[in-house]
Write a protein that holds these residues in place. Sequence first.
Motif, PDB file in Angstrom:
ATOM      1  N   MET A  45       1.109  -1.368  -0.163  1.00  0.00           N
ATOM      2  CA  MET A  45      -0.194   0.230  -0.258  1.00  0.00           C
ATOM      3  C   MET A  45       0.938   0.914  -0.025  1.00  0.00           C
ATOM      4  SD  MET A  45      -2.855  -0.893   2.776  1.00  0.00           S
ATOM      5  CE  MET A  45      -4.118   0.525   2.992  1.00  0.00           C
ATOM      6  N   PRO A  46       0.786   1.918  -0.742  1.00  0.00           N
ATOM      7  CA  PRO A  46       0.985   3.690  -0.981  1.00  0.00           C
ATOM      8  C   PRO A  46       1.946   4.197   0.689  1.00  0.00           C
ATOM      9  CG  PRO A  46      -0.866   3.956  -1.751  1.00  0.00           C
ATOM     10  CD  PRO A  46      -0.846   2.584  -1.359  1.00  0.00           C
ATOM     11  N   PRO A  47       2.602   5.117   1.021  1.00  0.00           N
ATOM     12  CA  PRO A  47       2.627   5.509   2.304  1.00  0.00           C
ATOM     13  C   PRO A  47       2.148   6.470   3.018  1.00  0.00           C
ATOM     14  CG  PRO A  47       4.727   5.884   0.855  1.00  0.00           C
ATOM     15  CD  PRO A  47       3.685   5.109   0.343  1.00  0.00           C
ATOM     16  N   ALA A  48       1.017   7.697   1.822  1.00  0.00           N
ATOM     17  CA  ALA A  48       0.114   8.385   2.403  1.00  0.00           C
ATOM     18  C   ALA A  48      -1.364   7.304   1.241  1.00  0.00           C
ATOM     19  CB  ALA A  48       0.829   9.513   1.423  1.00  0.00           C
ATOM     20  N   ASP A  49      -2.254   7.582   2.638  1.00  0.00           N
ATOM     21  CA  ASP A  49      -3.406   7.878   2.249  1.00  0.00           C
ATOM     22  C   ASP A  49      -4.327   8.808   2.509  1.00  0.00           C
ATOM     23  OD1 ASP A  49      -6.174   7.245   2.123  1.00  0.00           O
ATOM     24  OD2 ASP A  49      -6.281   5.557   3.540  1.00  0.00           O
ATOM     25  N   PRO A  50      -4.856  10.086   1.650  1.00  0.00           N
ATOM     26  CA  PRO A  50      -5.083  11.154   1.991  1.00  0.00           C
ATOM     27  C   PRO A  50      -6.853  11.685   1.706  1.00  0.00           C
ATOM     28  CG  PRO A  50      -4.050  11.084  -0.132  1.00  0.00           C
ATOM     29  CD  PRO A  50      -3.977   9.601   0.289  1.00  0.00           C
ATOM     30  N   ALA A  51      -7.316  10.442   1.567  1.00  0.00           N
ATOM     31  CA  ALA A  51      -8.506  10.058   1.548  1.00  0.00           C
ATOM     32  C   ALA A  51      -8.999  10.473   3.497  1.00  0.00           C
ATOM     33  CB  ALA A  51      -9.299   8.741   0.910  1.00  0.00           C
ATOM     34  N   ARG A  52      -8.302   8.806   4.039  1.00  0.00           N
ATOM     35  CA  ARG A  52      -8.109   9.277   5.501  1.00  0.00           C
ATOM     36  C   ARG A  52      -7.470  10.633   6.120  1.00  0.00           C
ATOM     37  NH1 ARG A  52      -8.711   7.334  10.801  1.00  0.00           N
ATOM     38  NH2 ARG A  52      -6.301   7.413  12.061  1.00  0.00           N
ATOM     39  N   GLU A  53      -6.723  11.222   5.659  1.00  0.00           N
ATOM     40  CA  GLU A  53      -5.965  12.064   6.290  1.00  0.00           C
ATOM     41  C   GLU A  53      -7.415  13.781   5.963  1.00  0.00           C
ATOM     42  OE1 GLU A  53      -2.496  13.446   3.974  1.00  0.00           O
ATOM     43  OE2 GLU A  53      -1.329  11.397   3.898  1.00  0.00           O
ATOM     44  N   GLU A  54      -7.948  13.351   5.394  1.00  0.00           N
ATOM     45  CA  GLU A  54      -9.055  14.651   4.612  1.00  0.00           C
ATOM     46  C   GLU A  54     -10.426  14.693   6.064  1.00  0.00           C
ATOM     47  OE1 GLU A  54     -12.257  15.654   1.478  1.00  0.00           O
ATOM     48  OE2 GLU A  54     -10.168  14.999   0.467  1.00  0.00           O
ATOM     49  N   ARG A  55     -10.580  13.015   6.221  1.00  0.00           N
ATOM     50  CA  ARG A  55     -11.207  12.918   7.319  1.00  0.00           C
ATOM     51  C   ARG A  55     -11.021  13.233   8.487  1.00  0.00           C
ATOM     52  NH1 ARG A  55     -11.317   8.018   3.967  1.00  0.00           N
ATOM     53  NH2 ARG A  55     -10.916   6.671   5.878  1.00  0.00           N
ATOM     54  N   GLN A  56      -9.687  13.251   8.735  1.00  0.00           N
ATOM     55  CA  GLN A  56      -9.237  13.564  10.160  1.00  0.00           C
ATOM     56  C   GLN A  56      -8.884  14.300  10.353  1.00  0.00           C
ATOM     57  OE1 GLN A  56      -5.766  10.455   9.234  1.00  0.00           O
ATOM     58  NE2 GLN A  56      -5.333  10.644  11.327  1.00  0.00           N
ATOM     59  N   VAL A  57      -8.250  15.538   9.628  1.00  0.00           N
ATOM     60  CA  VAL A  57      -7.981  17.095   8.883  1.00  0.00           C
ATOM     61  C   VAL A  57      -9.777  17.727   9.606  1.00  0.00           C
ATOM     62  CG1 VAL A  57      -7.984  19.005   8.474  1.00  0.00           C
ATOM     63  CG2 VAL A  57      -6.175  17.263   8.262  1.00  0.00           C
ATOM     64  N   ALA A  58     -10.411  17.067   8.692  1.00  0.00           N
ATOM     65  CA  ALA A  58     -12.136  17.518   9.645  1.00  0.00           C
ATOM     66  C   ALA A  58     -12.378  17.189  10.932  1.00  0.00           C
ATOM     67  CB  ALA A  58     -13.086  17.130   8.301  1.00  0.00           C
ATOM     68  N   ARG A  59     -11.873  16.469  11.432  1.00  0.00           N
ATOM     69  CA  ARG A  59     -12.989  15.388  13.092  1.00  0.00           C
ATOM     70  C   ARG A  59     -11.973  16.725  14.175  1.00  0.00           C
ATOM     71  NH1 ARG A  59      -9.651  11.305  15.865  1.00  0.00           N
ATOM     72  NH2 ARG A  59     -11.601  11.253  18.020  1.00  0.00           N
ATOM     73  N   LEU A  60     -10.502  16.873  13.528  1.00  0.00           N
ATOM     74  CA  LEU A  60     -10.040  17.371  14.106  1.00  0.00           C
ATOM     75  C   LEU A  60     -10.468  18.959  14.189  1.00  0.00           C
ATOM     76  CD1 LEU A  60      -6.466  15.812  15.184  1.00  0.00           C
ATOM     77  CD2 LEU A  60      -8.466  15.620  15.679  1.00  0.00           C
ATOM     78  N   ARG A  61     -11.020  19.118  13.354  1.00  0.00           N
ATOM     79  CA  ARG A  61     -11.469  21.115  13.210  1.00  0.00           C
ATOM     80  C   ARG A  61     -12.348  20.604  14.312  1.00  0.00           C
ATOM     81  NH1 ARG A  61      -8.916  24.547   9.180  1.00  0.00           N
ATOM     82  NH2 ARG A  61     -11.035  25.481   9.547  1.00  0.00           N
ATOM     83  N   ALA A  62     -13.671  20.024  13.572  1.00  0.00           N
ATOM     84  CA  ALA A  62     -14.706  20.708  14.551  1.00  0.00           C
ATOM     85  C   ALA A  62     -14.156  20.320  16.049  1.00  0.00           C
ATOM     86  CB  ALA A  62     -15.657  19.197  13.713  1.00  0.00           C
ATOM     87  N   LEU A  63     -13.563  18.957  16.779  1.00  0.00           N
ATOM     88  CA  LEU A  63     -12.669  19.050  17.900  1.00  0.00           C
ATOM     89  C   LEU A  63     -12.188  20.123  18.640  1.00  0.00           C
ATOM     90  CD1 LEU A  63     -11.728  15.296  17.854  1.00  0.00           C
ATOM     91  CD2 LEU A  63     -13.367  16.024  18.985  1.00  0.00           C
ATOM     92  N   ALA A  64     -11.663  21.034  17.812  1.00  0.00           N
ATOM     93  CA  ALA A  64     -10.973  21.725  17.634  1.00  0.00           C
ATOM     94  C   ALA A  64     -12.308  22.956  18.337  1.00  0.00           C
ATOM     95  CB  ALA A  64      -9.649  22.130  17.273  1.00  0.00           C
ATOM     96  N   ASP A  65     -12.814  22.958  17.761  1.00  0.00           N
ATOM     97  CA  ASP A  65     -14.046  24.484  17.421  1.00  0.00           C
ATOM     98  C   ASP A  65     -14.821  24.149  18.526  1.00  0.00           C
ATOM     99  OD1 ASP A  65     -14.729  26.873  16.131  1.00  0.00           O
ATOM    100  OD2 ASP A  65     -16.770  25.667  15.329  1.00  0.00           O
ATOM    101  N   GLU A  66     -14.614  22.641  18.486  1.00  0.00           N
ATOM    102  CA  GLU A  66     -15.363  23.028  19.857  1.00  0.00           C
ATOM    103  C   GLU A  66     -15.078  22.716  21.239  1.00  0.00           C
ATOM    104  OE1 GLU A  66     -16.813  18.503  20.325  1.00  0.00           O
ATOM    105  OE2 GLU A  66     -17.856  18.965  18.055  1.00  0.00           O
ATOM    106  N   SER A  67     -13.496  22.969  21.129  1.00  0.00           N
ATOM    107  CA  SER A  67     -13.218  23.017  22.538  1.00  0.00           C
ATOM    108  C   SER A  67     -12.183  24.674  22.745  1.00  0.00           C
ATOM    109  CB  SER A  67     -12.250  21.823  23.259  1.00  0.00           C
ATOM    110  OG  SER A  67     -11.357  21.726  21.878  1.00  0.00           O
TER     111      SER A  67
END
Length: 95
Positions: A45-67
Amino acid sequence: MSEVPPELARLRSSIDNIDAALVHLLAERFKCTQRVGELKAEMGMPPADPAREERQVARLRALADESGLDPEFAEKFINFVIAEVIHHHERIAGT
Ligand SMILES: C=C(O[C@@H]1C=C(C(=O)O)C=C[C@H]1O)C(=O)O
């Protein structure tokens, strides 16, 4: 000024504890990503997984906003960490 006000000393002591926790958390995260890199290399499998990264960024942005943390900062931070992980994975895969 030689005397540190008690509140400043207390706050700095907490900051030191938090910084230590961050280092420990990052060390644990890199242990996990090391193994993920090995598994991905074994499976071709390739070293990077851009789709997974996109989901992580969206999730962390929401968590950051909440906190009350700046979402821009959260995104920069996770992207910085992920970029380092991808370098490790490229090295593991020999690419
Ligand atoms: C850890 C992985 O590899 C890479 C690093 C990621 C991370 O550090 O969170 C996420 C996606 C991948 O680009 C993975 O695929 O899960």
